[in-house]
Scaffold this motif. Sequence first.
Motif, PDB file in Angstrom:
ATOM      1  N   ILE A  34      16.424   6.684  -5.815  1.00 19.56           N
ATOM      2  CA  ILE A  34      15.568   7.194  -4.735  1.00 19.56           C
ATOM      3  C   ILE A  34      14.177   6.577  -4.838  1.00 19.56           C
ATOM      4  N   TYR A  35      13.662   6.481  -6.051  1.00 17.01           N
ATOM      5  CA  TYR A  35      12.341   5.874  -6.264  1.00 17.01           C
ATOM      6  C   TYR A  35      12.312   4.436  -5.724  1.00 17.01           C
ATOM      7  N   HIS A  36      13.345   3.667  -5.981  1.00 18.61           N
ATOM      8  CA  HIS A  36      13.380   2.278  -5.544  1.00 18.61           C
ATOM      9  C   HIS A  36      13.607   2.135  -4.033  1.00 18.61           C
ATOM     10  N   LEU A  37      14.113   3.176  -3.396  1.00 19.95           N
ATOM     11  CA  LEU A  37      14.336   3.129  -1.948  1.00 19.95           C
ATOM     12  C   LEU A  37      13.201   3.789  -1.156  1.00 19.95           C
ATOM     13  N   LYS A  38      12.194   4.310  -1.853  1.00 23.91           N
ATOM     14  CA  LYS A  38      11.157   5.094  -1.175  1.00 23.91           C
ATOM     15  C   LYS A  38      10.321   4.288  -0.192  1.00 23.91           C
ATOM     16  N   ASP A  39      10.159   3.001  -0.408  1.00 24.06           N
ATOM     17  CA  ASP A  39       9.284   2.198   0.447  1.00 24.06           C
ATOM     18  C   ASP A  39      10.003   1.470   1.575  1.00 24.06           C
ATOM     19  N   LYS A  40      11.242   1.058   1.313  1.00 17.71           N
ATOM     20  CA  LYS A  40      11.961   0.293   2.344  1.00 17.71           C
ATOM     21  C   LYS A  40      13.445   0.219   1.990  1.00 17.71           C
TER      22      LYS A  40
END
Length: 115
Positions: A34-40
Amino acid sequence: MYTKGKHIFNGKEYPCCASLTMGVIGGKWKTVIIYHLKDKPKRYSEIRKEMPAVTERTLSLQLKTLEDDGIVKRKVYTTKPPLKVEYSLTELGETLIPLIISIAEWGETAQQSKL
């Protein structure tokens, strides 16, 4: 604000709201995904590069679980060639961003503390 009694999410029953939340995002990799998908949105290979310690099988299973829980959506582009698959957060998944950022900030603070 918090309801008493049964908490049911995606057909699973939890004893409390905290248990439900941890059931959805708990474990070693879900929060990191989720952290790695938070921006795009990202392709599987991009996520994999950002998480080199996770096995391909585990990453695939965790993405599938997050998808089943309505946190992550998987979009398949049928361009020729190659087939392109992209992962992003759903609206429900985006509501987790403040929590995930708080978790990351706590990790930064803990790393810097002398406790």
